[in-house]
Design an enzyme around this catalytic site. Structure first.
Site, PDB file in Angstrom:
ATOM      1  N   GLY A  47      40.928 -32.938  -2.690  1.00  0.00           N
ATOM      2  CA  GLY A  47      39.921 -31.874  -2.745  1.00  0.00           C
ATOM      3  C   GLY A  47      39.110 -31.831  -4.021  1.00  0.00           C
ATOM      4  N   GLU A 114      41.218 -29.103 -10.447  1.00  0.00           N
ATOM      5  CA  GLU A 114      41.660 -28.695  -9.106  1.00  0.00           C
ATOM      6  C   GLU A 114      40.501 -28.021  -8.377  1.00  0.00           C
ATOM      7  OE1 GLU A 114      43.284 -29.067  -6.622  1.00  0.00           O
ATOM      8  OE2 GLU A 114      45.100 -27.874  -6.492  1.00  0.00           O
ATOM      9  N   ASP A 115      40.471 -28.171  -7.061  1.00  0.00           N
ATOM     10  CA  ASP A 115      39.390 -27.556  -6.277  1.00  0.00           C
ATOM     11  C   ASP A 115      39.522 -26.045  -6.221  1.00  0.00           C
ATOM     12  OD1 ASP A 115      41.676 -27.586  -4.693  1.00  0.00           O
ATOM     13  OD2 ASP A 115      40.787 -28.714  -3.039  1.00  0.00           O
ATOM     14  N   ASP A 118      44.917 -20.913  -5.447  1.00  0.00           N
ATOM     15  CA  ASP A 118      45.172 -19.957  -4.357  1.00  0.00           C
ATOM     16  C   ASP A 118      46.452 -19.181  -4.692  1.00  0.00           C
ATOM     17  OD1 ASP A 118      44.734 -18.839  -1.799  1.00  0.00           O
ATOM     18  OD2 ASP A 118      45.956 -20.343  -0.836  1.00  0.00           O
ATOM     19  N   LYS A 146      41.107 -17.735  -5.962  1.00  0.00           N
ATOM     20  CA  LYS A 146      41.293 -16.585  -5.064  1.00  0.00           C
ATOM     21  C   LYS A 146      42.390 -15.717  -5.670  1.00  0.00           C
ATOM     22  CE  LYS A 146      40.963 -19.148  -0.826  1.00  0.00           C
ATOM     23  NZ  LYS A 146      41.634 -19.370   0.456  1.00  0.00           N
ATOM     24  N   VAL A 168      37.725 -21.600   2.829  1.00  0.00           N
ATOM     25  CA  VAL A 168      36.451 -22.244   2.519  1.00  0.00           C
ATOM     26  C   VAL A 168      36.543 -23.762   2.665  1.00  0.00           C
ATOM     27  CG1 VAL A 168      35.506 -20.429   1.023  1.00  0.00           C
ATOM     28  CG2 VAL A 168      36.996 -22.159   0.022  1.00  0.00           C
ATOM     29  N   ASP A 174      38.539 -29.346   2.608  1.00  0.00           N
ATOM     30  CA  ASP A 174      38.562 -29.731   4.019  1.00  0.00           C
ATOM     31  C   ASP A 174      39.131 -28.652   4.929  1.00  0.00           C
ATOM     32  OD1 ASP A 174      41.295 -29.927   3.107  1.00  0.00           O
ATOM     33  OD2 ASP A 174      41.720 -31.102   4.905  1.00  0.00           O
ATOM     34  N   ARG A 180      34.618 -32.162   4.059  1.00  0.00           N
ATOM     35  CA  ARG A 180      34.666 -32.414   2.605  1.00  0.00           C
ATOM     36  C   ARG A 180      33.289 -32.795   2.071  1.00  0.00           C
ATOM     37  NH1 ARG A 180      40.035 -32.606   0.912  1.00  0.00           N
ATOM     38  NH2 ARG A 180      41.530 -33.548   2.302  1.00  0.00           N
TER      39      ARG A 180
HETATM   40  P1  5GP Z   1      48.143 -23.053  -3.858  1.00  0.00           P
HETATM   41  O1  5GP Z   1      49.377 -23.845  -4.113  1.00  0.00           O
HETATM   42  O2  5GP Z   1      47.453 -22.514  -5.078  1.00  0.00           O
HETATM   43  O3  5GP Z   1      48.395 -21.965  -2.834  1.00  0.00           O
HETATM   44  O4  5GP Z   1      47.209 -23.997  -3.043  1.00  0.00           O
HETATM   45  C1  5GP Z   1      46.218 -24.737  -3.557  1.00  0.00           C
HETATM   46  C2  5GP Z   1      45.791 -25.710  -2.482  1.00  0.00           C
HETATM   47  O5  5GP Z   1      45.716 -25.062  -1.189  1.00  0.00           O
HETATM   48  C3  5GP Z   1      44.400 -26.208  -2.760  1.00  0.00           C
HETATM   49  O6  5GP Z   1      44.444 -27.349  -3.590  1.00  0.00           O
HETATM   50  C4  5GP Z   1      43.910 -26.513  -1.375  1.00  0.00           C
HETATM   51  O7  5GP Z   1      44.371 -27.773  -0.986  1.00  0.00           O
HETATM   52  C5  5GP Z   1      44.585 -25.490  -0.486  1.00  0.00           C
HETATM   53  N1  5GP Z   1      43.712 -24.339  -0.209  1.00  0.00           N
HETATM   54  C6  5GP Z   1      43.916 -23.066  -0.584  1.00  0.00           C
HETATM   55  N2  5GP Z   1      42.908 -22.275  -0.167  1.00  0.00           N
HETATM   56  C7  5GP Z   1      42.046 -23.084   0.482  1.00  0.00           C
HETATM   57  C8  5GP Z   1      40.783 -22.866   1.133  1.00  0.00           C
HETATM   58  O8  5GP Z   1      40.226 -21.763   1.217  1.00  0.00           O
HETATM   59  N3  5GP Z   1      40.189 -23.960   1.678  1.00  0.00           N
HETATM   60  C9  5GP Z   1      40.740 -25.209   1.628  1.00  0.00           C
HETATM   61  N4  5GP Z   1      40.061 -26.193   2.202  1.00  0.00           N
HETATM   62  N5  5GP Z   1      41.925 -25.442   1.017  1.00  0.00           N
HETATM   63  C10 5GP Z   1      42.561 -24.394   0.453  1.00  0.00           C
END
Ligand code: 5GP
Length: 191
Positions: A47, A114-115, A118, A146, A168, A174, A180
């Site tokens: 991502g 990082e993209d 979350d 977020k 998103v 993706d 993407r």
């Molecule tokens: P975390 O471990 O912080 O919950 O997750 C991060 C990962 O979850 C991101 O790198 C991404 O791969 C995925 N992710 C979380 N929210 C989104 C979103 O809104 N859209 C997409 N495409 N991936 C997300």
């Protein structure tokens, strides 16, 4: 009998111009903070690839790249399959490395790219892994955040945009590997 098929709807949340402007500002911050030093960008596959390539090209420093691949254990369940009713993109909490770093981060100035931030579980895991290398500095650059979804606290030094709790896609992000290559970041409805 008819089967009802919902067509995914994409609504632009952040336009390509808004993204470009913010990425430029983030690159200026990094250039200023590491003036006179070299850095290594570590992108989280897949991502962050597009964000990293735009960011890195605007940073005026001696810079190299590496990439790390991670995935949550098991596939994320869809809401229909998941009796607990978690959102389809909920992290499962357990992370595994699918592509390790190619080089040591010891005594390096590392910018983890990082993209989206979350729940914070993925970045906490990668941060611990990188800290074990004993880098000189470790900073996180996340294009999106977020904050309302956070389960584990984490501090990112460079954040592009705080966004609401919506799924998103685009600009590297993706849905089931699609979208993407969209130049804008869009909210996807009826995925
Ligand atoms: P975390 O471990 O912080 O919950 O997750 C991060 C990962 O979850 C991101 O790198 C991404 O791969 C995925 N992710 C979380 N929210 C989104 C979103 O809104 N859209 C997409 N495409 N991936 C997300």
């Amino acid at each position: 009998m008819y089967k009802i098929v919902l067509v995914p709807e994409l609504k632009v949340l952040l336009s390509r111009n808004q993204i470009a402007q913010r990425v430029t500002e983030m690159a200026e911050d990094i250039t200023r903070d590491f003036k006179g030093q070299s850095i290594i960008f570590v992108g989280v596959l897949k991502g962050a690839a597009i964000f990293l390539s735009d960011l890195a090209r605007q940073v005026s420093l001696d810079a190299t790249f590496d990439f790390i691949g991670v995935s949550s254990y098991g596939n994320r369940p869809t809401p229909a399959e998941d009796p607990a009713g978690h959102a389809a993109w909920d992290s499962l909490g357990e992370v595994r490395v699918t592509k390790d770093l190619d080089q040591s981060m010891t005594d390096r100035n590392v910018i983890l790219v990082e993209d989206i931030l979350d729940t914070g579980l993925t970045l906490n895991y990668i941060q611990k892994l990188l800290l074990a290398h004993q880098p000189r500095t470790l900073r996180i650059a996340a294009l999106l955040d977020k904050p309302s979804r956070r389960k584990q606290p984490i501090h990112a030094h460079y954040i592009g945009f705080a966004i609401p709790d919506a799924y998103v896609v685009g600009y590297g992000l993706d849905y089931a590997e699609r979208y993407r290559n969209l130049p804008d970041i869009c909210v996807i409805e009826n995925p």
